[in-house]
Design a protein around this motif. Structure first.
Motif, PDB file in Angstrom:
ATOM      1  N   GLU A 100       0.852  -1.208   0.000  1.00  0.00           N
ATOM      2  CA  GLU A 100       0.000   0.000   0.000  1.00  0.00           C
ATOM      3  C   GLU A 100       0.885   1.255   0.000  1.00  0.00           C
ATOM      4  OE1 GLU A 100      -3.166   0.230  -0.424  1.00  0.00           O
ATOM      5  OE2 GLU A 100      -4.065  -1.678   0.195  1.00  0.00           O
ATOM      6  N   LYS A 101       1.983   1.210   0.763  1.00  0.00           N
ATOM      7  CA  LYS A 101       2.898   2.360   0.805  1.00  0.00           C
ATOM      8  C   LYS A 101       3.514   2.610  -0.577  1.00  0.00           C
ATOM      9  CE  LYS A 101       6.206   2.909   3.851  1.00  0.00           C
ATOM     10  NZ  LYS A 101       7.143   2.652   4.958  1.00  0.00           N
ATOM     11  N   ALA A 102       3.939   1.523  -1.211  1.00  0.00           N
ATOM     12  CA  ALA A 102       4.528   1.635  -2.550  1.00  0.00           C
ATOM     13  C   ALA A 102       3.509   2.200  -3.535  1.00  0.00           C
ATOM     14  CB  ALA A 102       4.991   0.255  -3.024  1.00  0.00           C
ATOM     15  N   TRP A 103       2.265   1.732  -3.409  1.00  0.00           N
ATOM     16  CA  TRP A 103       1.198   2.179  -4.318  1.00  0.00           C
ATOM     17  C   TRP A 103       0.948   3.681  -4.155  1.00  0.00           C
ATOM     18  CZ3 TRP A 103      -0.493   0.607  -8.654  1.00  0.00           C
ATOM     19  CH2 TRP A 103      -1.748   0.953  -9.137  1.00  0.00           C
ATOM     20  N   SER A 104       0.940   4.163  -2.899  1.00  0.00           N
ATOM     21  CA  SER A 104       0.740   5.602  -2.667  1.00  0.00           C
ATOM     22  C   SER A 104       1.881   6.391  -3.304  1.00  0.00           C
ATOM     23  CB  SER A 104       0.740   5.962  -1.177  1.00  0.00           C
ATOM     24  OG  SER A 104      -0.102   5.156  -0.496  1.00  0.00           O
ATOM     25  N   PHE A 105       3.095   5.871  -3.156  1.00  0.00           N
ATOM     26  CA  PHE A 105       4.256   6.548  -3.751  1.00  0.00           C
ATOM     27  C   PHE A 105       4.088   6.641  -5.276  1.00  0.00           C
ATOM     28  CE2 PHE A 105       8.383   5.669  -5.910  1.00  0.00           C
ATOM     29  CZ  PHE A 105       8.969   6.916  -5.731  1.00  0.00           C
ATOM     30  N   LEU A 106       3.683   5.529  -5.894  1.00  0.00           N
ATOM     31  CA  LEU A 106       3.541   5.536  -7.358  1.00  0.00           C
ATOM     32  C   LEU A 106       2.419   6.474  -7.794  1.00  0.00           C
ATOM     33  CD1 LEU A 106       4.004   1.733  -8.219  1.00  0.00           C
ATOM     34  CD2 LEU A 106       5.666   3.589  -8.429  1.00  0.00           C
ATOM     35  N   LYS A 107       1.313   6.473  -7.071  1.00  0.00           N
ATOM     36  CA  LYS A 107       0.198   7.347  -7.441  1.00  0.00           C
ATOM     37  C   LYS A 107       0.614   8.815  -7.339  1.00  0.00           C
ATOM     38  CE  LYS A 107      -3.451   5.573  -8.337  1.00  0.00           C
ATOM     39  NZ  LYS A 107      -3.800   5.109  -9.691  1.00  0.00           N
ATOM     40  N   ARG A 108       1.467   9.119  -6.350  1.00  0.00           N
ATOM     41  CA  ARG A 108       1.920  10.517  -6.185  1.00  0.00           C
ATOM     42  C   ARG A 108       2.749  10.989  -7.378  1.00  0.00           C
ATOM     43  NH1 ARG A 108       3.151   9.043  -0.895  1.00  0.00           N
ATOM     44  NH2 ARG A 108       5.405   9.093  -1.283  1.00  0.00           N
ATOM     45  N   GLN A 109       3.335  10.037  -8.117  1.00  0.00           N
ATOM     46  CA  GLN A 109       4.160  10.439  -9.265  1.00  0.00           C
ATOM     47  C   GLN A 109       3.291  10.857 -10.461  1.00  0.00           C
ATOM     48  OE1 GLN A 109       7.113  10.714  -8.078  1.00  0.00           O
ATOM     49  NE2 GLN A 109       6.307   9.521  -6.344  1.00  0.00           N
ATOM     50  N   GLY A 110       1.998  10.555 -10.374  1.00  0.00           N
ATOM     51  CA  GLY A 110       1.076  11.037 -11.407  1.00  0.00           C
ATOM     52  C   GLY A 110       0.925  10.125 -12.598  1.00  0.00           C
ATOM     53  N   ASP A 111       1.749   9.072 -12.725  1.00  0.00           N
ATOM     54  CA  ASP A 111       1.609   8.166 -13.871  1.00  0.00           C
ATOM     55  C   ASP A 111       0.442   7.207 -13.640  1.00  0.00           C
ATOM     56  OD1 ASP A 111       3.742   9.087 -15.433  1.00  0.00           O
ATOM     57  OD2 ASP A 111       5.146   8.038 -14.125  1.00  0.00           O
ATOM     58  N   ASP A 112       0.027   6.556 -14.738  1.00  0.00           N
ATOM     59  CA  ASP A 112      -1.097   5.640 -14.651  1.00  0.00           C
ATOM     60  C   ASP A 112      -0.561   4.203 -14.502  1.00  0.00           C
ATOM     61  OD1 ASP A 112      -3.712   5.196 -14.536  1.00  0.00           O
ATOM     62  OD2 ASP A 112      -4.160   5.673 -16.636  1.00  0.00           O
ATOM     63  N   TRP A 113      -0.611   3.685 -13.286  1.00  0.00           N
ATOM     64  CA  TRP A 113      -0.056   2.348 -13.011  1.00  0.00           C
ATOM     65  C   TRP A 113      -1.174   1.312 -12.877  1.00  0.00           C
ATOM     66  CZ3 TRP A 113       5.153   1.446 -12.863  1.00  0.00           C
ATOM     67  CH2 TRP A 113       5.974   2.556 -12.762  1.00  0.00           C
ATOM     68  N   LEU A 114      -0.841   0.062 -13.223  1.00  0.00           N
ATOM     69  CA  LEU A 114      -1.774  -1.042 -12.986  1.00  0.00           C
ATOM     70  C   LEU A 114      -0.982  -2.174 -12.325  1.00  0.00           C
ATOM     71  CD1 LEU A 114      -4.778  -1.395 -13.641  1.00  0.00           C
ATOM     72  CD2 LEU A 114      -4.128  -2.591 -15.712  1.00  0.00           C
ATOM     73  N   PRO A 115      -1.472  -2.705 -11.188  1.00  0.00           N
ATOM     74  CA  PRO A 115      -0.730  -3.818 -10.587  1.00  0.00           C
ATOM     75  C   PRO A 115      -0.995  -5.143 -11.297  1.00  0.00           C
ATOM     76  CG  PRO A 115      -2.566  -3.192  -9.179  1.00  0.00           C
ATOM     77  CD  PRO A 115      -2.613  -2.291 -10.371  1.00  0.00           C
ATOM     78  N   VAL A 116       0.035  -5.949 -11.415  1.00  0.00           N
ATOM     79  CA  VAL A 116      -0.098  -7.340 -11.859  1.00  0.00           C
ATOM     80  C   VAL A 116       0.571  -8.166 -10.767  1.00  0.00           C
ATOM     81  CG1 VAL A 116       0.551  -9.066 -13.585  1.00  0.00           C
ATOM     82  CG2 VAL A 116      -0.056  -6.759 -14.328  1.00  0.00           C
ATOM     83  N   VAL A 117      -0.176  -9.098 -10.172  1.00  0.00           N
ATOM     84  CA  VAL A 117       0.444  -9.899  -9.114  1.00  0.00           C
ATOM     85  C   VAL A 117       0.553 -11.352  -9.532  1.00  0.00           C
ATOM     86  CG1 VAL A 117      -0.351  -8.373  -7.254  1.00  0.00           C
ATOM     87  CG2 VAL A 117      -1.620 -10.444  -7.745  1.00  0.00           C
ATOM     88  N   TYR A 118       1.707 -11.892  -9.253  1.00  0.00           N
ATOM     89  CA  TYR A 118       1.977 -13.310  -9.470  1.00  0.00           C
ATOM     90  C   TYR A 118       1.059 -14.086  -8.517  1.00  0.00           C
ATOM     91  CZ  TYR A 118       5.299 -17.228 -10.315  1.00  0.00           C
ATOM     92  OH  TYR A 118       5.904 -18.396 -10.698  1.00  0.00           O
ATOM     93  N   VAL A 119       0.537 -15.222  -8.967  1.00  0.00           N
ATOM     94  CA  VAL A 119      -0.318 -16.016  -8.064  1.00  0.00           C
ATOM     95  C   VAL A 119       0.432 -16.416  -6.796  1.00  0.00           C
ATOM     96  CG1 VAL A 119      -2.056 -16.908  -9.665  1.00  0.00           C
ATOM     97  CG2 VAL A 119       0.130 -18.079  -9.453  1.00  0.00           C
ATOM     98  N   ASN A 120       1.744 -16.432  -6.858  1.00  0.00           N
ATOM     99  CA  ASN A 120       2.557 -16.730  -5.665  1.00  0.00           C
ATOM    100  C   ASN A 120       2.572 -15.505  -4.755  1.00  0.00           C
ATOM    101  OD1 ASN A 120       3.184 -18.540  -7.721  1.00  0.00           O
ATOM    102  ND2 ASN A 120       5.212 -18.958  -6.902  1.00  0.00           N
ATOM    103  N   SER A 121       1.413 -15.183  -4.210  1.00  0.00           N
ATOM    104  CA  SER A 121       1.274 -14.005  -3.349  1.00  0.00           C
ATOM    105  C   SER A 121       0.139 -14.299  -2.367  1.00  0.00           C
ATOM    106  CB  SER A 121       0.926 -12.770  -4.199  1.00  0.00           C
ATOM    107  OG  SER A 121      -0.250 -13.008  -4.951  1.00  0.00           O
TER     108      SER A 121
END
Ligand code: SF4
Length: 341
Positions: A100-121
């Motif tokens: 969640e912390k990483a996601w907030s950091f990325l959102k603050r940069q203004g780019d349009d990000w989409l997460p992809v998670v490996y099933v090993n999570s």
């Protein structure tokens, strides 16, 4: 193999009939797989769990796989593991607070990000991914899921496996300069807004201890020992090795590669050793199959005939894998997006 244990397990399976489904991951021992209704990789087993009507599912694998089965089945179905302490170290390298912390950091940069998670999570990470519009992936379909995200004009935030992330980006022709690593042990992943500017694929710094065992020196030694052999490794292996071998692929893709190899050929395989041993045995009359190096997953090895029988006899509560109901809708969305793609 204990004959009494084998007979007892089979007698219970017969008694339960179709109300019981035993799923066995390819990295399990032959003694355990002898009792599985289906043997497969994590994608194949997730699909089987989703399609099953069985009242009880026993997952012979590691914890995140049983969680996925619980997410994809109905509340009336119950999922058990013979040994609930069989976890995956890679899956625990991304916890929801850090993500969640990483996601907030990325959102603050203004780019349009989409997460992809490996099933090993973990289920929590899958729920984060579902909630934020992303999809799960496996080592079979990771490049395809990356493409799905990139084609929407998004940047990919992939977690938790650094190597599958970098190898999948490379498979899609994305240059290394357009990838970066999020080091979860550093503030803001050790990244600056400037460093992220041209990045199209950002990968979390987790890894599989079994597949990072393989080294450049192992490949050089294999080339010397078996000059005519083809070498294939799993994409959880570091990119330096992936780029110097003949092929790379998921567990299912490695199995297909072996099945398609011409008679008389020699193959060197860099993946979990239980699978390589089984492939060597199955194809011994046709192929010579060598391990790139012995590398067994100790967590997969925690399941055995004894704890399988114990669970089938007693069904102890501690062996049931139950994802908190609040996480299920988002985690399900994350897995179902992958299954639909
Ligand atoms: S082989 Fe690696 S990724 Fe698979 S369960 Fe073991 S530690 Fe996790």
């Amino acid at each position: 193999m204990t004959t009494d244990t084998t007979h007892s397990i089979e007698a219970i399976r017969k008694e339960w009939g179709t109300r019981l489904l035993i799923l066995g991951h390819h990295y399990q021992s032959p003694a355990v797989l002898a009792h599985a209704d289906v043997t497969g990789d994590s994608l194949e087993l997730a699909r089987m769990a989703a399609a099953s009507q069985a009242a009880r599912i026993v997952f012979c694998g590691v914890h995140f796989m049983a969680e996925s089965a619980d997410i994809l089945t109905t509340p009336a179905q119950q999922v058990f593991m013979p040994e609930p302490g069989a976890g995956c170290p890679m899956a625990t390298m991304a916890d929801d607070y850090q993500v969640e912390k990483a996601w907030s950091f990325l959102k603050r940069q203004g780019d349009d990000w989409l997460p992809v998670v490996y099933v090993n999570s973990t289920a929590r990470i899958k729920a984060f991914c579902g909630r934020t519009g992303g999809s799960a992936c496996t080592s079979s379909n990771a490049p395809r899921i990356f493409k799905w995200a990139l084609d929407q004009g998004k940047k990919v935030f992939f977690l938790p496996d650094i190597h599958l992330g970098l190898n999948s980006a490379h498979d899609l022709g994305i240059p290394d300069e357009q990838t970066a690593i999020y080091d979860y042990q550093k503030p803001d992943g050790g990244l600056t807004p400037e460093a992220l500017k041209d990045v199209r694929v950002l990968v979390w710094g987790g890894y599989c201890p079994i597949h990072v065992n393989f080294t450049v020196a192992d490949v050089q030694a294999a080339r010397q020992n078996w000059p005519d052999a083809k070498i294939i490794v799993h994409p959880e292996t570091p990119k330096e090795i992936v780029r110097m071998v003949d092929a790379h692929g998921s567990t299912a893709q490695i199995i297909h590669y072996v099945q398609a190899a011409p008679d008389g050929s020699t193959l060197v395989i860099g993946t979990e050793s239980q699978l390589v041993k089984r492939l060597a045995e199955v194809h011994k009359n046709r192929l010579t199959i060598k391990m790139l190096k012995g590398s067994f997953c100790p967590n997969m090895a925690k399941t055995n005939q004894q704890n399988l029988l114990r669970i089938l006899k007693d069904w102890p509560d501690r062996n049931q894998v139950k994802v908190p109901s609040a996480l299920i809708p988002d985690a399900k969305l994350c897995l179902e997006r992958m299954l639909a793609l």
